[in-house]
Scaffold this motif. Sequence first.
Motif, PDB file in Angstrom:
ATOM      1  N   MET A   1     -12.316  -2.631  40.198  1.00 50.59           N
ATOM      2  CA  MET A   1     -11.574  -1.475  39.656  1.00 50.59           C
ATOM      3  C   MET A   1     -10.924  -0.722  40.811  1.00 50.59           C
ATOM      4  O   MET A   1     -11.603  -0.213  41.691  1.00 50.59           O
ATOM      5  CB  MET A   1     -12.524  -0.507  38.926  1.00 50.59           C
ATOM      6  CG  MET A   1     -13.175  -1.107  37.696  1.00 50.59           C
ATOM      7  SD  MET A   1     -12.126  -0.972  36.257  1.00 50.59           S
ATOM      8  CE  MET A   1     -11.660  -2.687  36.039  1.00 50.59           C
ATOM      9  N   TYR A 266     -23.020  24.870  13.293  1.00 44.20           N
ATOM     10  CA  TYR A 266     -24.451  25.179  13.340  1.00 44.20           C
ATOM     11  C   TYR A 266     -24.661  26.694  13.438  1.00 44.20           C
ATOM     12  O   TYR A 266     -25.470  27.277  12.718  1.00 44.20           O
ATOM     13  CB  TYR A 266     -25.051  24.454  14.555  1.00 44.20           C
ATOM     14  CG  TYR A 266     -26.512  24.672  14.774  1.00 44.20           C
ATOM     15  CD1 TYR A 266     -27.453  23.947  14.049  1.00 44.20           C
ATOM     16  CD2 TYR A 266     -26.968  25.593  15.710  1.00 44.20           C
ATOM     17  CE1 TYR A 266     -28.805  24.140  14.249  1.00 44.20           C
ATOM     18  CE2 TYR A 266     -28.312  25.779  15.912  1.00 44.20           C
ATOM     19  CZ  TYR A 266     -29.233  25.061  15.189  1.00 44.20           C
ATOM     20  OH  TYR A 266     -30.559  25.262  15.393  1.00 44.20           O
ATOM     21  N   PHE A 269     -23.397  28.450  10.243  1.00 44.08           N
ATOM     22  CA  PHE A 269     -24.337  28.282   9.144  1.00 44.08           C
ATOM     23  C   PHE A 269     -25.607  29.105   9.372  1.00 44.08           C
ATOM     24  O   PHE A 269     -26.125  29.721   8.435  1.00 44.08           O
ATOM     25  CB  PHE A 269     -24.691  26.808   8.952  1.00 44.08           C
ATOM     26  CG  PHE A 269     -25.713  26.619   7.875  1.00 44.08           C
ATOM     27  CD1 PHE A 269     -25.361  26.784   6.550  1.00 44.08           C
ATOM     28  CD2 PHE A 269     -27.028  26.338   8.185  1.00 44.08           C
ATOM     29  CE1 PHE A 269     -26.308  26.654   5.551  1.00 44.08           C
ATOM     30  CE2 PHE A 269     -27.980  26.202   7.194  1.00 44.08           C
ATOM     31  CZ  PHE A 269     -27.624  26.365   5.874  1.00 44.08           C
ATOM     32  N   MET A 273     -26.891  31.558   6.615  1.00 39.42           N
ATOM     33  CA  MET A 273     -28.095  31.296   5.828  1.00 39.42           C
ATOM     34  C   MET A 273     -29.114  32.422   5.953  1.00 39.42           C
ATOM     35  O   MET A 273     -29.780  32.772   4.985  1.00 39.42           O
ATOM     36  CB  MET A 273     -28.748  29.980   6.227  1.00 39.42           C
ATOM     37  CG  MET A 273     -29.767  29.565   5.173  1.00 39.42           C
ATOM     38  SD  MET A 273     -30.858  28.256   5.682  1.00 39.42           S
ATOM     39  CE  MET A 273     -31.902  29.105   6.824  1.00 39.42           C
ATOM     40  N   TRP A 276     -27.992  35.105   3.708  1.00 44.28           N
ATOM     41  CA  TRP A 276     -28.118  34.665   2.317  1.00 44.28           C
ATOM     42  C   TRP A 276     -29.568  34.727   1.879  1.00 44.28           C
ATOM     43  O   TRP A 276     -29.893  35.200   0.790  1.00 44.28           O
ATOM     44  CB  TRP A 276     -27.582  33.235   2.206  1.00 44.28           C
ATOM     45  CG  TRP A 276     -27.604  32.660   0.822  1.00 44.28           C
ATOM     46  CD1 TRP A 276     -26.632  32.777  -0.120  1.00 44.28           C
ATOM     47  CD2 TRP A 276     -28.642  31.876   0.232  1.00 44.28           C
ATOM     48  NE1 TRP A 276     -26.994  32.112  -1.255  1.00 44.28           N
ATOM     49  CE2 TRP A 276     -28.225  31.555  -1.079  1.00 44.28           C
ATOM     50  CE3 TRP A 276     -29.889  31.417   0.669  1.00 44.28           C
ATOM     51  CZ2 TRP A 276     -28.999  30.788  -1.945  1.00 44.28           C
ATOM     52  CZ3 TRP A 276     -30.665  30.652  -0.198  1.00 44.28           C
ATOM     53  CH2 TRP A 276     -30.218  30.340  -1.485  1.00 44.28           C
ATOM     54  N   ARG A 317     -16.035   6.244  18.061  1.00 43.05           N
ATOM     55  CA  ARG A 317     -15.525   6.141  19.411  1.00 43.05           C
ATOM     56  C   ARG A 317     -13.998   6.045  19.432  1.00 43.05           C
ATOM     57  O   ARG A 317     -13.341   6.619  20.298  1.00 43.05           O
ATOM     58  CB  ARG A 317     -16.119   4.869  20.010  1.00 43.05           C
ATOM     59  CG  ARG A 317     -16.314   4.862  21.492  1.00 43.05           C
ATOM     60  CD  ARG A 317     -17.288   3.740  21.843  1.00 43.05           C
ATOM     61  NE  ARG A 317     -17.641   3.800  23.234  1.00 43.05           N
ATOM     62  CZ  ARG A 317     -17.092   3.013  24.158  1.00 43.05           C
ATOM     63  NH1 ARG A 317     -16.207   2.112  23.820  1.00 43.05           N
ATOM     64  NH2 ARG A 317     -17.458   3.145  25.417  1.00 43.05           N
ATOM     65  N   ALA A 397     -11.986   7.574  39.287  1.00 37.11           N
ATOM     66  CA  ALA A 397     -12.598   6.276  38.988  1.00 37.11           C
ATOM     67  C   ALA A 397     -13.538   6.356  37.807  1.00 37.11           C
ATOM     68  O   ALA A 397     -14.180   5.376  37.457  1.00 37.11           O
ATOM     69  CB  ALA A 397     -13.348   5.778  40.214  1.00 37.11           C
ATOM     70  N   GLU A 399     -15.626   6.308  34.526  1.00 38.41           N
ATOM     71  CA  GLU A 399     -15.665   5.491  33.308  1.00 38.41           C
ATOM     72  C   GLU A 399     -16.875   5.871  32.494  1.00 38.41           C
ATOM     73  O   GLU A 399     -17.934   6.147  33.052  1.00 38.41           O
ATOM     74  CB  GLU A 399     -15.778   3.997  33.654  1.00 38.41           C
ATOM     75  CG  GLU A 399     -14.473   3.372  34.034  1.00 38.41           C
ATOM     76  CD  GLU A 399     -14.601   1.866  34.160  1.00 38.41           C
ATOM     77  OE1 GLU A 399     -15.276   1.271  33.311  1.00 38.41           O
ATOM     78  OE2 GLU A 399     -14.034   1.315  35.108  1.00 38.41           O
ATOM     79  N   ASN A 400     -16.724   5.901  31.186  1.00 38.33           N
ATOM     80  CA  ASN A 400     -17.874   6.081  30.304  1.00 38.33           C
ATOM     81  C   ASN A 400     -18.611   4.753  30.266  1.00 38.33           C
ATOM     82  O   ASN A 400     -18.132   3.796  29.686  1.00 38.33           O
ATOM     83  CB  ASN A 400     -17.422   6.454  28.896  1.00 38.33           C
ATOM     84  CG  ASN A 400     -16.922   7.876  28.850  1.00 38.33           C
ATOM     85  OD1 ASN A 400     -17.710   8.809  28.867  1.00 38.33           O
ATOM     86  ND2 ASN A 400     -15.604   8.046  28.826  1.00 38.33           N
ATOM     87  N   ALA A 401     -19.763   4.708  30.914  1.00 36.53           N
ATOM     88  CA  ALA A 401     -20.486   3.428  31.023  1.00 36.53           C
ATOM     89  C   ALA A 401     -20.922   2.958  29.642  1.00 36.53           C
ATOM     90  O   ALA A 401     -21.197   3.763  28.790  1.00 36.53           O
ATOM     91  CB  ALA A 401     -21.686   3.584  31.916  1.00 36.53           C
TER      92      ALA A 401
END
Lengths: 401, 189
Positions: A1, A266, A269, A273, A276, A317, A397, A399-401
């Motif tokens: 790479m 989250y 809510f 909640m 409520w 993805r 360089a 990268e999402n492994a």
Amino acid sequence: MSIPDIFQEERRLGVGAERLGRMAAGVGVAAIAASLVLAAVTAGGVRRLAFAYLTSYAWALSLALGALFFVILQHLTRAGWSVVVRRLAEGVAATLPYWAALVLPVLVSMGVLYRWSHGDVVAADVLLQAKSAYLNVPFFVVRLTVYFLVWLLLTRFFVGRSRAQDASGDPAVSLLLQRRAAPAMIAFALTITFASFDLLMSLDPHWFSTVFGVYYFAGSIVGVVALLTVMALVLQRSGLLRHAITVEHYHDLGKLLFAFTVFWAYIAFSQYMLCWYAALPEETGWFVRRQTHGWGVVGLVLVLGHFLLPFLALLSRTPKRTPRLLAVAAGWMLLMHWVDLYWLVVPEVSREDAVPRLVDMTVFVAVAALGTAFVIWALRRHSLVPERDPRLAESLAFENA
Amino acid sequence: MRWKPRLVPELPDEGQLWGVLAEYDTVDTLLVAAEKVREAGFSRWDVHTPIPIHGLDEAMGIRPSPIPWLVLGGGAIGAAAGLVLQWATNAFDYPFLISGKPLFGLPVAIPVTFELTILLASLGAVAGLFIFCGWPQLHHPLFSVARFLRASNDRYFISIEAADPCFDEMKTRWMLEDSGAKAVEELRA
């Protein structure tokens, strides 16, 4: 790479951006004029204008604050992946001085926006009397001044040092920023929380929610990650940063967009909640106003458009690794973030109907256009990547492994 | 390594050829060799490295894992199960009024629904590991090779199983020897 050689490509905004900035500023000024005319000719127009301005101002401010958070977060976590997009976030954060000046209209219209600013209203209200040690005009102004001072200092430090590193190439700058990131984050968390209490929550001075600051914060991060994604794609489309930003960086922005969309839901809510379930009148009133007279529809738009739809769209993805799809989702989230603020602010001025007025739109156009111009002005004098950041190679360089 | 199709080793009889193992000492030779093995059409083979290597998935031609679909299915079943469970027990089978709330209130049903979604989604991922990675697998013929110990330290390996339809005892060996391997070894179970 092989690592792409970004020094072979254009790294500064060109004349096209200058032209776009001037155009945006022109549109912004025209939209301000249109808003003022609309406010003057419609009944109750001035009152509506104040709330419309607060909605869009809080939207733009949240993006600038979110960008400041993003920058500090990268230093706090010593992130390598994000170096190539950090300068874009620094550019958005660097618009904070403009927004500091543009808080003036909010101060001017305080009497319209905030019930607690009227002595006679407070005198007739036991709850407001109990809160008057905090909710009073002088202290409000002092607090806003403190927030903006903190934000401007943080911006000056984190953005300024990073730009200076372009010239010096001193790796010690990165270490210094990293050391200062943790206390900066604490200062940021406190100021954004109390700023959201003051600017937005105190519109209904009877109501209170301790998680409100987190709610505003969550939305602001959704907004800024979406904005960075759109900016990256627009820049690459115009031939800049072609090699610096890769699909791997979009993938990470997509992951953050997804994560903070879920986090926003989250928090929203949790807030809902608890109110409520307890069903206490002083807590439910705020939600009742947002569920009646058509406001329930806006709430549902948020549930579906700010959570369910992007949740499903960004779950896998592929969309995160397809910059065009991701940018569409990001643009949508920027809009939904505005709807969220509309839902927070406008029920306090229009309980009877949720229909947006023309002035809401013109003010939004004004703020968005001016914001675009501000970001271009903040970015144009500097390289679009932190050129001599010691972790730049790692980011290129990445990268999402 | 990520998921690879049908890699569960079949243990042959005592002394029977299991496959070949090639050792490499640089990432570059490994990547070139992996591409060569892929192009030769092998399916029952694997690469063993002590570190994650960018570009290895592409060199090996690894397709996207089907596990996300199991996670999605688990999550969807969990969400549905959570909602149905609370509705059936509280509003349908045994209606029970609690502090004046609706018999089935969506807000209060969300936490349990959320937890069951997460639980079954993660169980879906675990089930995927059992199905696609051949869990539980307590032994592998490679473990009996002395040099393979360095796969967790400073060497890279390619193993090809004899059960592969493309496998030929001599030709496969020669191919690996030509691919820049430091050593090629036959494995007997």
